[in-house]
Design a protein around this motif. Structure first.
Motif, PDB file in Angstrom:
ATOM      1  N   GLN A 111      -9.157 -16.972  -0.827  1.00 19.42           N
ATOM      2  CA  GLN A 111      -7.999 -16.459  -1.605  1.00 19.42           C
ATOM      3  C   GLN A 111      -7.143 -15.863  -0.553  1.00 19.42           C
ATOM      4  OE1 GLN A 111     -10.217 -13.918  -4.192  1.00 19.42           O
ATOM      5  NE2 GLN A 111      -9.196 -15.007  -5.986  1.00 19.42           N
ATOM      6  N   PRO A 122     -14.607  -2.190   2.290  1.00 17.51           N
ATOM      7  CA  PRO A 122     -13.614  -2.131   1.587  1.00 17.51           C
ATOM      8  C   PRO A 122     -14.013  -2.427   0.084  1.00 17.51           C
ATOM      9  CG  PRO A 122     -12.955  -3.681   3.058  1.00 17.51           C
ATOM     10  CD  PRO A 122     -14.308  -3.182   3.295  1.00 17.51           C
ATOM     11  N   GLY A 123     -13.495  -1.705  -1.003  1.00 21.28           N
ATOM     12  CA  GLY A 123     -13.666  -1.979  -2.328  1.00 21.28           C
ATOM     13  C   GLY A 123     -12.633  -1.783  -3.231  1.00 21.28           C
ATOM     14  N   PRO A 124     -12.440  -2.362  -4.409  1.00 20.84           N
ATOM     15  CA  PRO A 124     -11.690  -2.288  -5.446  1.00 20.84           C
ATOM     16  C   PRO A 124     -11.615  -0.686  -5.979  1.00 20.84           C
ATOM     17  CG  PRO A 124     -13.432  -3.545  -6.035  1.00 20.84           C
ATOM     18  CD  PRO A 124     -13.593  -3.378  -4.873  1.00 20.84           C
ATOM     19  N   ASN A 181      -5.437  -1.589  -9.639  1.00 19.93           N
ATOM     20  CA  ASN A 181      -6.996  -2.036  -9.354  1.00 19.93           C
ATOM     21  C   ASN A 181      -7.696  -1.095 -10.117  1.00 19.93           C
ATOM     22  OD1 ASN A 181      -6.728  -4.416  -7.870  1.00 19.93           O
ATOM     23  ND2 ASN A 181      -5.882  -2.818  -6.518  1.00 19.93           N
ATOM     24  N   ARG A 208       0.944  -0.588  -6.981  1.00 17.01           N
ATOM     25  CA  ARG A 208      -0.186  -1.361  -6.736  1.00 17.01           C
ATOM     26  C   ARG A 208      -1.529  -0.882  -6.561  1.00 17.01           C
ATOM     27  NH1 ARG A 208       0.819  -4.748  -1.164  1.00 17.01           N
ATOM     28  NH2 ARG A 208       0.422  -2.667  -0.353  1.00 17.01           N
ATOM     29  N   LEU A 214     -12.720   0.540   6.064  1.00 21.81           N
ATOM     30  CA  LEU A 214     -11.936  -0.398   6.895  1.00 21.81           C
ATOM     31  C   LEU A 214     -12.589  -0.248   8.427  1.00 21.81           C
ATOM     32  CD1 LEU A 214      -8.490  -0.136   5.716  1.00 21.81           C
ATOM     33  CD2 LEU A 214      -9.762  -1.795   5.220  1.00 21.81           C
ATOM     34  N   GLN A 266      -6.798  -6.706   5.150  1.00 19.63           N
ATOM     35  CA  GLN A 266      -7.828  -5.627   4.897  1.00 19.63           C
ATOM     36  C   GLN A 266      -7.547  -5.174   3.373  1.00 19.63           C
ATOM     37  OE1 GLN A 266      -6.913  -2.777   8.124  1.00 19.63           O
ATOM     38  NE2 GLN A 266      -8.499  -3.538   9.207  1.00 19.63           N
ATOM     39  N   MET A 267      -6.107  -5.164   3.060  1.00 23.22           N
ATOM     40  CA  MET A 267      -6.117  -4.478   1.570  1.00 23.22           C
ATOM     41  C   MET A 267      -6.378  -5.760   0.657  1.00 23.22           C
ATOM     42  SD  MET A 267      -2.808  -2.764   0.224  1.00 23.22           S
ATOM     43  CE  MET A 267      -1.679  -3.703   1.232  1.00 23.22           C
ATOM     44  N   ARG A 316      -8.806  -7.500   1.061  1.00 20.11           N
ATOM     45  CA  ARG A 316     -10.206  -7.289   0.916  1.00 20.11           C
ATOM     46  C   ARG A 316     -10.518  -6.304  -0.044  1.00 20.11           C
ATOM     47  NH1 ARG A 316     -12.178 -11.054   3.938  1.00 20.11           N
ATOM     48  NH2 ARG A 316     -11.650 -11.514   6.177  1.00 20.11           N
ATOM     49  N   THR A 317      -9.795  -5.130   0.143  1.00 15.35           N
ATOM     50  CA  THR A 317     -10.121  -4.078  -0.518  1.00 15.35           C
ATOM     51  C   THR A 317     -10.309  -4.586  -2.142  1.00 15.35           C
ATOM     52  OG1 THR A 317      -8.007  -3.119  -0.919  1.00 15.35           O
ATOM     53  CG2 THR A 317      -9.352  -2.265   0.990  1.00 15.35           C
ATOM     54  N   TYR A 318      -9.271  -5.620  -2.391  1.00 23.04           N
ATOM     55  CA  TYR A 318      -9.317  -6.014  -3.812  1.00 23.04           C
ATOM     56  C   TYR A 318     -10.283  -6.971  -4.259  1.00 23.04           C
ATOM     57  CZ  TYR A 318      -4.317  -4.697  -3.353  1.00 23.04           C
ATOM     58  OH  TYR A 318      -3.100  -3.915  -3.402  1.00 23.04           O
ATOM     59  N   GLY A 319     -11.072  -7.216  -3.205  1.00 18.09           N
ATOM     60  CA  GLY A 319     -12.210  -8.229  -3.289  1.00 18.09           C
ATOM     61  C   GLY A 319     -11.975  -9.588  -3.295  1.00 18.09           C
ATOM     62  N   ALA A 320     -11.150  -9.894  -2.688  1.00 20.32           N
ATOM     63  CA  ALA A 320     -10.543 -11.315  -2.359  1.00 20.32           C
ATOM     64  C   ALA A 320     -11.345 -11.983  -1.371  1.00 20.32           C
ATOM     65  CB  ALA A 320      -9.000 -11.366  -1.649  1.00 20.32           C
ATOM     66  N   LEU A 373      -5.679   1.781  -1.877  1.00 21.95           N
ATOM     67  CA  LEU A 373      -4.947   2.484  -0.646  1.00 21.95           C
ATOM     68  C   LEU A 373      -3.476   2.357  -0.559  1.00 21.95           C
ATOM     69  CD1 LEU A 373      -7.160   0.318   1.854  1.00 21.95           C
ATOM     70  CD2 LEU A 373      -7.093   2.813   1.782  1.00 21.95           C
ATOM     71  N   ARG A 427      -9.553   5.775   7.130  1.00 25.78           N
ATOM     72  CA  ARG A 427      -9.950   4.439   7.149  1.00 25.78           C
ATOM     73  C   ARG A 427     -11.315   4.297   6.900  1.00 25.78           C
ATOM     74  NH1 ARG A 427      -6.339   0.705   9.143  1.00 25.78           N
ATOM     75  NH2 ARG A 427      -7.860  -0.272  10.307  1.00 25.78           N
ATOM     76  N   ALA A 476     -12.333   4.386   3.475  1.00 30.82           N
ATOM     77  CA  ALA A 476     -11.669   3.095   2.865  1.00 30.82           C
ATOM     78  C   ALA A 476     -12.666   2.198   3.204  1.00 30.82           C
ATOM     79  CB  ALA A 476     -10.252   2.973   3.207  1.00 30.82           C
ATOM     80  N   LEU A 501      -6.079 -11.156  -7.860  1.00 32.03           N
ATOM     81  CA  LEU A 501      -7.431 -11.648  -6.939  1.00 32.03           C
ATOM     82  C   LEU A 501      -8.752 -11.443  -7.403  1.00 32.03           C
ATOM     83  CD1 LEU A 501      -5.751 -10.533  -3.237  1.00 32.03           C
ATOM     84  CD2 LEU A 501      -6.298 -12.861  -4.206  1.00 32.03           C
ATOM     85  N   ARG A 520     -11.502   1.987  -4.388  1.00 33.71           N
ATOM     86  CA  ARG A 520     -10.617   2.748  -3.504  1.00 33.71           C
ATOM     87  C   ARG A 520      -9.493   2.042  -3.445  1.00 33.71           C
ATOM     88  NH1 ARG A 520     -14.420   2.025   0.699  1.00 33.71           N
ATOM     89  NH2 ARG A 520     -15.494   0.636  -0.892  1.00 33.71           N
TER      90      ARG A 520
END
Lengths: 259, 264
Positions: B176, A83-85, A160, A156, A65, B165-166, B168-172, A89, A60, A63, A112, A87
């Motif tokens: 959104q 967090p960022g795209p 990304n 999923r 988080l 959180q997920m 957010r990792t997609y940059g939302a 999860l 985490r 990631a 998104l 990585r």
């Protein structure tokens, strides 16, 4: 295969990570103690440890988080601040969007990020095919079995186009047979589209079957790295192979785990 | 799908007992009135009520309106208040659950108004609106908005944090996440609010009409009391119950269809 931009540089670099949680405002829980770990590009690293060894917390932190109390994480030399795209999860509890179909789940990330519809449909179709879910595009998560749900989770994350895949005990809720099959599928998917993978598990067989390198954690808090094993067995691997069993024995002995 | 729909038969006894129970209930009621165990000034028999029910479709007197007018007026008032409550309450609740500014600003006022029973507004409402439709709509609205806000708020609050959180990792962006994650996962709770708010509205409607009205099912009961006609009071009660059940069934039907894909 992608080109390495900085040869020799680690893809994921964890330096001296320490994590202390404050519980109920005053109780300090020391979860991770000076963890340093480098993962090379396209390497498959498994973090192996029993429950309560801090391995999920480490994932985490990578990631983004959680923030480490001390130390830092770098991805491609860039310090992680959230967090960022890049990585992807995958969680033990699937964490699918229950109100979206398989297609809707897989294309959520690109959607998104503002990827146009036609393009993200193509991306989603590609990864749904990769994980072997053709024909299930319009099914809802509650119509799928556990193994299929986790395939959606993997597709999923892949959609990304992440540099790094972080999987937190992804098959922990599956029955033994499905789990075994999903491990084979994971190896196949990884070899089809290589990514840098950090995979957390408490299952020794799973670790040996999948990993280039296994990092074991000590069995109690604070989590410390124990021994690192390099797995040089050819793929696809056989659970009954002599070398497989020898390594399994060695890890079992060293970590005093009971299966 | 691997699953086949199989119709499970209800055991015979479970199908017979409810019928028996209803027959006994109405039979006893009828006999109690027929044999004058209870005087007719206190209770009307089911048959008398049914006769009045038939007559009231064509007879305006003694209360001044047909049964259909009473029902229609009540339904109209209830639905106007109900829809306004949904329109304001659900977006407000959802926003309160996600946006800290909205919660901080609206929560204290909401908590202040919440414990006041809608019926307590009636005198004030009569000052403001008289006894026309708008006053009753206001009271129904006040009653219906509370469950809408609470359920929508809780629905957003119960969104799985990992999903957020997920995203957010997609940059939302925050917006959104609110739109794509929080609202869909709050939907089952919001639909729960539709049922609860409707029950609230319907109950408050009757209370409002009891005190200030010239037509409507609540008014029918009041007139029955004033004219000392137990059959009219009971007819009003039964019609309120029946109309409530019908509306509930309709809402339930739409809920099931809309939520088909969400149920886990």
């Amino acid at each position: 295969m992608r080109e390495e931009r900085h040869p020799g540089q680690a893809k994921i670099e964890c330096k001296d990570i320490t994590k202390v949680f404050i519980q109920k405002g005053k109780q300090r829980v020391h979860v991770l103690d000076h963890i340093s770990l480098d993962v090379k590009e396209n390497e498959f690293v498994v973090i192996l440890g029993p429950g309560q060894s801090g391995k999920s917390t480490l994932l985490r932190i990578i990631a983004g988080l959680e923030t480490p109390t001390e130390g830092h994480v770098r991805i491609d030399g860039q310090e992680v601040e959230g967090p960022g795209p890049e990585r992807g999860l995958v969680f033990q509890g699937y964490m699918l969007f229950a109100w979206k179909t398989v297609l809707g789940n897989v294309e959520m990330g690109p959607k998104l990020r503002g990827v146009p519809k036609k393009e993200r449909r193509e991306i989603a179709a590609h990864y749904i095919h990769l994980v072997g879910l053709d024909g299930f595009e319009n099914h809802y998560p509650h119509q799928l079995s556990g193994g299929m749900k986790q395939r959606v989770g993997i597709a999923r994350a892949y959609a990304n186009n992440p540099q790094v895949m972080l999987l937190d005990e992804p098959f922990g809720q599956l029955d033994a047979q499905t789990r075994y099959f999903m491990e084979k599928e994971t190896a196949r998917i990884w070899e089809t589209e290589k990514r840098t993978i950090l995979f957390v598990t408490n299952n020794i067989d799973e670790a040996i079957y999948l990993a280039d390198r296994i990092v074991t954690m000590e069995g109690k808090l604070p989590g410390r790295m124990h021994v690192v094993y390099r797995v040089d067995l050819p793929r696809p691997r056989e659970h009954t192979d002599m070398a497989f069993l020898k390594l399994r024995h060695e890890i079992t002995e060293a970590s005093e785990l009971t299966l | 799908m691997a699953y086949e729909q199989v119709k499970v038969k209800t055991p015979l006894i479970l199908r017979l007992l409810p019928i028996l129970s209803i027959i006994t209930f109405f039979g006893t009621w009828q006999l109690v009135v027929d044999w004058e165990i209870v005087p007719s000034t206190m209770l009307a028999s089911p048959i008398q009520i049914f006769q009045l029910f038939l007559v009231k479709w064509t007879e305006v007197n003694p209360d001044g309106a047909l049964l259909s007018q009473h029902i229609w007026t009540s339904v109209q008032e209830a639905f106007t208040g109900y829809l306004l409550a949904l329109l304001v309450g659900i977006p407000l609740g959802l926003a309160m659950g996600w946006f800290i500014v909205v919660e901080g600003l609206s929560r204290p006022i909401f908590e202040m108004i919440r414990p006041i029973p809608p019926v307590a507004w009636i005198p004030l409402v009569i000052f403001w609106f008289g006894i026309g439709i708008s006053g009753k709509v206001f009271i129904i609205w006040i009653g219906g908005i509370v469950p809408c806000v609470i359920n929508s708020y809780e629905g957003v609050r119960m969104t799985n944090p990992t999903l957020i959180q997920m995203a957010r990792t997609y940059g939302a962006t925050d917006w959104q996440i609110f739109k794509q994650i929080c609202i869909p996962s709050a939907l089952p709770m919001v639909f729960g609010a539709l049922q609860i708010a409707l029950a609230c509205c319907w109950t408050n409607l009757v209370a409002a009409e009891l005190l200030a009205a010239d037509v409507g099912l609540g008014f029918l009961i009041t007139m029955g009391r004033k004219l000392a006609l137990p059959d009219m009071v009971l007819l009003g009660m039964i019609m309120i119950g029946l109309t409530g059940v019908v509306i509930g069934v309709v809402i339930n039907y739409f809920e099931k269809r809309l939520l088909a894909g969400i149920r886990r």
